[in-house]
Write an enzyme that holds these catalytic residues in place. Structure first.
Site, PDB file in Angstrom:
ATOM      1  N   VAL A  24       0.780  -1.417  -0.002  1.00  0.00           N
ATOM      2  CA  VAL A  24      -0.001  -0.163   0.000  1.00  0.00           C
ATOM      3  C   VAL A  24       0.913   1.264   0.128  1.00  0.00           C
ATOM      4  CG1 VAL A  24      -1.837   1.256   1.366  1.00  0.00           C
ATOM      5  CG2 VAL A  24      -1.901  -1.150   1.090  1.00  0.00           C
ATOM      6  N   TYR A  25       2.022   1.286   0.735  1.00  0.00           N
ATOM      7  CA  TYR A  25       2.802   2.256   0.653  1.00  0.00           C
ATOM      8  C   TYR A  25       3.460   2.687  -0.659  1.00  0.00           C
ATOM      9  CZ  TYR A  25       7.390   4.707   1.161  1.00  0.00           C
ATOM     10  OH  TYR A  25       8.325   5.778   0.938  1.00  0.00           O
TER      11      TYR A  25
END
Length: 337
Positions: A152-153
């Site tokens: 997700v980062y």
């Protein structure tokens, strides 16, 4: 002398960049939420050092606080914005994904809108080598496809790159994205591997070594990183209609004043070599807890930094031992070990 608005000045990289630009004579306004993701005292001490300079002022607030961000940015009226603030940490994004959407994407949208409204000369935004994801071709080039983020980062950083391109195209906002590669150095983040390794080795605790040590990273000294960013500040990407002969390997967009630049050490170091170097500098052996690969991790990172050198005449060149020795000295002094 320019007025430069920097988000994330209580953070590791933002602190060093602000000090570098203050020393060059620029006026800086820092904007930082000083969140509790890691030791708040460390963040406050960084800001305290910066506040000793008469050229530095700061606001403590979140990027998601649109009213405060707009008010502060409007009052300061910067020539340049450098956007570093983000929810960091690849592994943290596995368990706290929502904070990455709120800070990294929504917060970055707010910064982009402020830069558009203020008509800044140049907006520079921190991205990450994590956007290269599952790309098997190395070294990584700025023009490589980045369609397979693994966390997700990384996905939020890739999304910000795309959002910034749309702003550059639609409103002629000059934007440079710089992709960092495994930054280390003094006043660093306690959640990063090199920091945790030194702390554990000094105190006799085991260190977690993922993929049984079969990892390679392009380790970049923070001083080299901020030198590269500082040299990019005056180099706003030109509009498509105002370009001469293109640089070899340039990542300039065909339809916008937009460019992506890698900033790394242009070398990949085996993790076990990295650990051996730390052992020698600390003077103690590490107790290694070998583990399988972490979800979302990649086996290697390696930057091609030819574009940075062609643009600025600078290429990061601090050797690993020299850079790590500076960190170990700082760590011993700061924690009185």
């Amino acid at each position: 002398m320019q007025k430069i608005f920097i988000t994330g000045t209580a953070g590791f990289i933002g602190f060093h960049l602000a000090r570098h630009l203050l020393a060059a004579g620029h006026r800086i306004h820092g904007y930082d939420g000083i969140t509790s993701y890691y030791d708040v005292t460390l963040k406050q001490k960084r800001h305290g050092i910066l506040l000793q300079s008469p050229g530095f002022t700061a606001t403590e607030a979140m990027l998601e606080d649109l009213a405060t961000l707009d008010r502060v940015a409007d009052d300061f009226a910067p020539d340049v914005i450098i956007h570093l603030a983000a929810q960091a940490g690849v592994r943290h994004s596995l368990t706290h994904p929502r904070s990455y959407i709120e800070t990294n994407f929504v917060g970055s949208f707010n910064v982009l809108e402020a830069a558009k409204r203020l008509g800044v000369k140049h907006l520079l935004i921190a991205s990450t080598s994590s956007v290269y994801g599952a790309n098997p071709e190395m070294p990584f080039h700025e023009t490589d496809r980045t369609d397979a983020p693994l966390t997700v980062y990384a996905a939020t950083k890739k999304a910000v790159e795309a959002l910034a391109h749309s702003h550059a195209h639609l409103w002629g906002l000059p934007v440079t994205l710089f992709r960092f590669f495994t930054v280390y150095g003094s006043w660093g983040r306690p959640d990063l591997a090199y920091f945790k390794f030194v702390d554990a080795i000094l105190h006799g605790r085991p260190i977690d070594v993922y993929n049984h040590g079969e990892l390679w990273r392009d380790f970049t000294d923070v001083q080299d990183l901020v030198e590269g960013v500082a040299r990019l500040v005056p180099l706003a990407p030109p509009a498509p209609t105002a370009r001469g002969t293109a640089l070899e390997g340039d990542s300039l967009s065909a339809v916008a004043p937009y460019r992506i630049v890698n900033i790394g050490n242009s070398d990949k170091v085996h993790l076990m070599e990295f650990i051996r170097t730390l052992e020698e500098l600390v003077g103690r052996k590490a107790v290694c807890n070998f583990l399988p690969m972490q979800p979302g991790d990649v086996p290697a990172t390696w930057a091609d930094c030819a574009l940075l050198e062609r643009l600025t005449g600078f290429r990061p060149n601090t050797d690993l031992r020299t850079g790590l020795a500076r960190f170990v000295d700082w760590y011993r002094d700061y924690y009185r070990v």
